[in-house]
Structure formats: C-alpha cells, structure tokens
Design a protein around this motif. Structure first.
Motif, PDB file in Angstrom:
ATOM      1  N   UNK B 187       0.836  -1.204   0.000  1.00  0.00           N
ATOM      2  CA  UNK B 187       0.000   0.000   0.000  1.00  0.00           C
ATOM      3  C   UNK B 187       0.869   1.252   0.000  1.00  0.00           C
ATOM      4  N   UNK B 188       1.955   1.220   0.802  1.00  0.00           N
ATOM      5  CA  UNK B 188       2.839   2.392   0.869  1.00  0.00           C
ATOM      6  C   UNK B 188       3.511   2.640  -0.474  1.00  0.00           C
ATOM      7  N   UNK B 189       3.892   1.557  -1.171  1.00  0.00           N
ATOM      8  CA  UNK B 189       4.590   1.722  -2.450  1.00  0.00           C
ATOM      9  C   UNK B 189       3.715   2.343  -3.536  1.00  0.00           C
ATOM     10  N   UNK B 190       2.405   2.210  -3.374  1.00  0.00           N
ATOM     11  CA  UNK B 190       1.520   2.845  -4.360  1.00  0.00           C
ATOM     12  C   UNK B 190       1.710   4.363  -4.361  1.00  0.00           C
ATOM     13  N   UNK B 191       2.065   4.939  -3.182  1.00  0.00           N
ATOM     14  CA  UNK B 191       2.146   6.402  -3.081  1.00  0.00           C
ATOM     15  C   UNK B 191       3.251   6.973  -3.974  1.00  0.00           C
ATOM     16  N   UNK B 192       4.525   6.562  -3.791  1.00  0.00           N
ATOM     17  CA  UNK B 192       5.548   7.185  -4.655  1.00  0.00           C
ATOM     18  C   UNK B 192       5.370   6.853  -6.133  1.00  0.00           C
ATOM     19  N   UNK B 193       4.979   5.610  -6.442  1.00  0.00           N
ATOM     20  CA  UNK B 193       4.864   5.236  -7.864  1.00  0.00           C
ATOM     21  C   UNK B 193       3.766   6.065  -8.536  1.00  0.00           C
TER      22      UNK B 193
END
Lengths: 223, 228
Positions: B187-193
């Motif tokens: 879920x966190x990785x969705x933010x920067x990408x």
C-alpha cells in the motif's frame, strides 16, 4: 430501412466491380499469402504440423488482410472519389458497413486461396470439424476487418501508408489470434466442441469493435 | 526569482522523491523477506503499483482520446500523448520486473504465461501509439489517428487479458500469500509510484503543449487560438 440496405448493396457492389475489372488486389495479396506460408514452411522445416498450421495461417491472413484493406481504401483516394461519396446523401455509417462488407468479401476470397495451401503444406486434417474451423475463422475475420477498415480509413490520407496500418492493426488483433488458435487447438487436438471463453472473446471482440468503428468512422473520413 | 508554478513543481517532486525514499527504507528495514522467493520477492512492491499505474495511464489516454474526438481541441491530444509515453515507461518496468520474477521462480527469463503475455501485449499497444505519432506529418491528422487508436487500444485491454488467460500454463505460478506487514508495504509503495507517474504525465503534457504552441507560432498562425 430498405433504402439503407440498397445503399449498402450499391456501394459494396461498386467496390467488388472495381476489383473484378482491375483484379489488382486479390491476385497480389493471394500470392503474398502463399509466399508467407511457403517461407514459414521452409523455415520451420517440418517441425510444425497439424493444428499448429493455424498460427501460420494467421500470419498470412494478417499481412494479406492489411494489404487488401489498404487497397480498397486507396481506390477512394484516386480521382477524389471519396469527396464525391461524402457529398452523396448517404450516412457515414452506411459507408463503413459497405467498406467492411467489400473487405470481408475480399478476405473470404483470399482465405479460399490461402487456407487450402496451408492445409496442404502442413498436413492439417480438417475432417474432424470443418464447419467449426470455418466458423472460428469467419468470426475472427469479422473482428479483424472491423478494426482494419477503420484504421485503413484513418490512415488513408497520410503519406506513410505501408507499415503504418500493419503497426496499428496487428497489436489490436492479437486477442483474435490467441483466442482463435487456442479454440482450434482445443477443437482439433482435444476434440472439444466449439464454445467456452475463447469463443466469448472472439464474439466480444467483434461486437465491441463493430460498434466502436461504426461510431468513430464518421470522424476519420476526410476528403 | 522563480515563478510560483516552478516552485510548486519542485515541491511536488521533492515530496514524490521523499515518498520513494521512505518506501525504499521501509522495504529494506521493515518488510520481512519472503521464504520461497527470497529477497527477489521485494520487486513485487514495485511491480504491482507500476502495473496498476500503466493501466491508469491507458485510461487517461482513453479519456483524452474521447475528449479529442468530441471537442477537437489539440490539448486533449497533448494529454493523451503524455499519458501514452508514461504508460510505455511504466510498462517497461512491469515487464522487466516480471521477467526477473520469472527467472527467479522458474529459471527462465521469458515464458508465455498469461500474466507475462498480457504485460507484453499491453506494453506493445502503447509502444505503437508512441512510435506511430512521428510518422504522421499533419498535426490534426496525427491527433485524429492517435485518438482513434487510443480509444480502440484501451477497449482492447480487457480482451487481451481474457485471451491471455486461455494460454495453457505448463508451470505453476509461484503464488505467495502476503501477510499484514507485506500488504502495508504494498500500500505504501503505491504512493511514490503513483506520484511519480502523475508528475511525469504532467511534465510531459506541459512540454507537448509548449512545443505545439511554439510550432504554431513559428508557422505564423500564432498559438493563441489553439492553446485551449
């Protein structure tokens, strides 16, 4: 309603009459198709046989098809024939259906030449389900011609014609290639009846792109 | 003195890079290593958000193409072209990470598994969009052909997905269950990408639009009427 049908018939017959008198397209693309099959047959050197031949048949259909879509549209470019058509009191949707029908007639004639050659060269036994084979190929060709007719009209006035249409149509048509080859493999190798998800994909492809092309065709026609 | 628009852009990219740094740190120090796949499993946290964003870019191309066909305003075309370029870039990341995954899981770089096949065709669809553009000289015709293609290509995506599922699988997909901390990392990785993808589309859009207006003013028509 009968007026629309008559318009479609007149326009389609016009295209077919031009083809019958000139015989420019069919001879050329049929020979191209046979050449593709021969080159692949020689290159693969008998490692491919039976139902695998459908993939090779598809390569020939794709290239020969794109070439004939281009040709039937180029006819309208000569002597500003398209400008005349656009001025005629005919709905643009009718123009699309007529072009699609003449392309399909051409593809059917093409398939009648290429398919027996591929069957002969690759020893593909059709007798298990000849009607099923014809049905799968016919459904696939409708979808392929639907997309091809639209993009042939869209790219007709651009200078770079040759590779451009093939580049646009091939990736779009890949679901047809995958679904129809898988369907034929399951029919001929596993003896399953016509149906399932693969047939669904083919029919959905036809439905989606017939409707979309018919709607969008109006935008892409420019004299 | 930099313009406020530029400051906002710089701030946006700083936030996006900070989010990327934080996500990378989380991946390195917080997320547990998966047992069967080992550390390679961690590329999944980039793979999945990139795949979703590729599809989102395809959706932006679709909407912008519809917008162009409806309104015939060239800035829709600038947006569609920007989103298609970013879709190609993200698709390449999805494809590369997918191939690394395949190599780790099955020992081959390429296999015609439904998922890899789908990714490849999806990527090819938008590669063609980007490559065809310069081949068409007339500005309006290019926008028109690309709008029709962008529309058709996105409608093709579900068909490609369904047809790829028909391909027989000779290898078992290495399915992994994600535990709670892994799901959080994803879920966190969705933010920067997503932030980077949106930033790239915006930057590309501004460049396309500036180039088009420059070109129009050089041609003596003046860019005012076409600015949108």
């Amino acid at each position: 309603m009968s007026r629309v049908i008559r318009q479609i018939a007149i326009l389609t017959l016009k295209d077919l009459r031009i083809e019958a008198r000139g015989r420019q397209t069919l001879g050329l693309v049929a020979v191209l198709g046979v050449l593709i099959i021969a080159v692949l047959g020689l290159g693969l050197n008998r490692q491919v046989g039976g139902v695998d031949a459908t993939a090779i048949l598809w390569v020939a259909y794709l290239f020969a098809g794109v070439l004939s879509f281009e040709k039937t549209m180029a006819v309208e470019r000569e002597d500003a024939a398209l400008a005349g058509l656009l001025m005629a009191p005919v709905d643009r949707g009718v123009l699309y259906v007529a072009k699609l029908l003449s392309n399909l007639a051409l593809m059917a004639a093409l398939a009648a030449v290429i398919t027996p050659v591929a069957i002969l060269f690759f020893g593909f036994d059709l007798s298990a389900a000849p009607l099923g084979f014809a049905a799968v190929m016919a459904i696939s060709m409708v979808g392929f011609a639907a997309v091809g007719t639209l993009f042939a009209a869209a790219t007709a006035s651009t200078r770079l014609q040759g590779g451009l249409l093939a580049m646009l149509v091939f990736p779009i048509s890949l679901p047809l290639v995958i679904a129809s080859t898988q369907l034929l493999v399951s029919m001929f190798r596993d003896g399953e009846p016509l149906g399932g998800l693969a047939l669904g994909v083919l029919v959905a492809f036809d439905a989606v792109f017939l409707v979309v092309s018919w709607l969008v065709f109006e935008c892409v026609l420019e004299p | 003195m930099p313009k406020p628009g530029n400051l906002a852009t710089v701030a946006y990219w700083l936030v996006a890079l900070a989010a990327l740094g934080a996500a990378a740190a989380m991946l390195a120090f917080y997320t547990p290593t998966e047992q069967t796949m080992g550390p390679i499993q961690k590329i999944f946290y980039l793979h999945m958000p990139a795949a979703v964003n590729t599809l989102l870019c395809g959706a932006v191309v679709f909407v912008a193409s519809l917008g162009f066909l409806w309104r015939r305003n060239l800035w829709w075309d600038d947006l569609a072209s920007a989103a298609a370029t970013v879709a190609v870039l993200l698709g390449l990341i999805v494809l590369a990470t997918g191939m690394i995954w395949a190599h780790q899981a099955w020992g081959v770089w390429w296999t015609w598994s439904p998922r890899l096949t789908f990714t490849l065709i999806l990527w090819l669809l938008y590669v063609v969009y980007v490559l065809v553009r310069p081949a068409i000289e007339s500005r309006d015709r290019r926008a028109l052909v690309c709008a029709v293609y962008g529309l058709v290509a996105f409608l093709d995506v579900p068909l490609v997905y369904l047809s790829a599922r028909l391909i027989p699988q000779d290898i078992h997909p290495a399915s992994i269950g994600l535990d709670g901390s892994m799901k959080l990392t994803l879920a966190v990785w969705f933010v920067p990408v997503t932030l980077i993808a949106c930033g790239l589309v915006a930057a590309r859009y501004r460049r396309n639009r500036r180039e088009r207006i420059d070109e129009a003013s050089r041609a003596g028509q003046g860019g005012a009427g076409m600015g949108g």
